[in-house]
Design a protein around this motif. Sequence first.
Motif, PDB file in Angstrom:
ATOM      1  N   CYS A  66       7.456  -1.390  -2.348  1.00 14.74           N
ATOM      2  CA  CYS A  66       8.970  -0.987  -2.046  1.00 14.74           C
ATOM      3  C   CYS A  66       9.781  -1.981  -2.084  1.00 14.74           C
ATOM      4  N   TYR A 110      10.550   2.298  -5.955  1.00 20.66           N
ATOM      5  CA  TYR A 110       9.044   1.911  -5.831  1.00 20.66           C
ATOM      6  C   TYR A 110       8.923   1.202  -7.223  1.00 20.66           C
ATOM      7  N   THR A 138       3.780  -1.025  -6.872  1.00 25.01           N
ATOM      8  CA  THR A 138       2.914  -1.741  -6.113  1.00 25.01           C
ATOM      9  C   THR A 138       3.353  -1.854  -4.641  1.00 25.01           C
ATOM     10  N   HIS A 194      11.706   5.611  -8.726  1.00 22.27           N
ATOM     11  CA  HIS A 194      10.478   4.618  -9.261  1.00 22.27           C
ATOM     12  C   HIS A 194      10.973   3.612 -10.199  1.00 22.27           C
ATOM     13  N   ASN A 225       0.943  -1.093   0.079  1.00 20.89           N
ATOM     14  CA  ASN A 225      -0.094   0.004  -0.060  1.00 20.89           C
ATOM     15  C   ASN A 225       0.942   1.295   0.053  1.00 20.89           C
ATOM     16  N   CYS A 226       2.173   1.050  -0.243  1.00 22.29           N
ATOM     17  CA  CYS A 226       3.232   2.319   0.001  1.00 22.29           C
ATOM     18  C   CYS A 226       2.958   3.247  -1.476  1.00 22.29           C
ATOM     19  N   THR A 227       3.021   4.468  -1.167  1.00 20.12           N
ATOM     20  CA  THR A 227       3.287   5.515  -2.333  1.00 20.12           C
ATOM     21  C   THR A 227       4.376   6.136  -2.440  1.00 20.12           C
TER      22      THR A 227
END
Length: 539
Positions: free
Chosen positions: A20, A15, A18, A35, A5-7
């Motif tokens: 890390c 990242y 989806t 990213h 649930n990481c952003t």
Amino acid sequence: PNDTNCTICSANLVYNGTRCIDSCEPGWFTNWLSHCIPCHGDCLTCVTYDDYCTSCSDPKVLLNGKCFACEDDAYFYGGKCIQCHSSCGKCFGDKANQCITCANPSATLDPDEHNCVNQSCSSSQFYDSSGGNCQDCHERCNGCFDQEDSNCFSCADRFKMTDGRCTSCDELEGFEYANSTTNECVEICGDGKNYGKNPCDDGNTISGDGCNQDCQVESNYRCGGGSTTTADICVENIAPTAYVKSEDGTTVNIFFSEEMNFAAINVNKSDFRCTLINGSETKELEITDAVAENSKQIVVEPVVDFTLTSSTKFVLTILEGGKYQDLSGNPLSTTVLVGKFGAYNFVPKQDRATVSSVGGSVSAVTTAGFAVGAIFSLVLGVSLSSIWTLINALQLIYFIILVNVELPGNYRAILDALDIINLSFIPECFGDSCAEGGLFHDNTDIWHEKYESTEFQGTLFLKNAYEFIVLLIITTVIVGIVGLIALALRYSPFKEKKVALALNKAFDSIKFSSYMRLILESYLYLAVAALLQSITPSI
């Protein structure tokens, strides 16, 4: 909550859309936001940008960050695609033997040679993929990849594969056909060039010089130095031998079987060791000198400062055997030489000097006595028989050296000092005859060994008849001078004088008797010499 649930990710993590993770997977790269972004489809891996490749998927190749792919019938080399050989479907080079697959479906790839063999074409044809049919090979080829003579994989009769090309023997420098019917290509023998197929080539086809008529190295020779531009040089590889002989007392002569290369070395006395062997006792002798007499002889001078009562063995060792080589570079094979010294009477130097000094005086007095006696005999008109008797006595004294009995060492020194006894001043030869050994040559093969061991010089007429001729001429001149003087005085105002009468009387006395006496004395000397030469008297 969980990591899916990481952003935004914490430091040192990236990242992937989806969650890390520690680093992006292969085929992805990390942008400035940390990213994971997928690489361009041509790249296997990339950095910074999606189309800046660091590796490519097969069969593409990497060039300046881009992945390139050649057509199936080409390969990538030097930054560009190069067409394969027409017989290849895929390849790793432009040669006919660098195929990976075959262009002709009916052809078979040879896995070892990497060339395509067309099963539907004959052995002297190749499959032309552009026309889809079989084409004849070049006339020099028996099997080929195309029509070029440089792309044959086997050659027709009378041709030879050389650097991938079928060539005729006649086109190859230094080679020829073995005969008119064979396909065998052989190196030419005798042309003075060696291409490595013949063991030797000295520029001719003559046997006996080291390289025979078939360009094979002959026994006892070695050949080398030849190339495609120069002939081989052959030399004997038989090692020279040597033997020793003692002459002139204790002087040792080394004789070699071949001419030696003394010019390239320094013959030194330290190269030799001389050991005297007397029964079980040995004595090493000092060597004072060693010199090359000629190209096949070395004279060594050992010191023997004592008397040898009988024949005594010695061993001469050549310490530097490898140093002494013949003209072909072969080292000496025999370095331990055995010989014998004859019986030797040692005379100290001071004794020899005394004898020489006294003998010289005696010789001068004897010569003067001969001259005075001859003059008085002529003046007084008496016989010269006393002079001849004295000469005979002195000659017989000289003969004593040939008698088989041990004589004091000083005896030979005395004879040397009284050399006038032998009348050595009379020449043995004249002009060109001296270079040939004299006008009348000695036959030394029939001399008795005593002549050689004592170095006997002979008497007036023993050495050769030339001395007799010279003495005959001298006698004639003396008789002629006396005769002319007597004749002149006979018809002069002084013909009654005592001198004139004496000379006339002397001339009448010697004009015939001198020749007769000379001939008789010659026969006497020759008879004694012949007797001594045939036997060795002993007392």
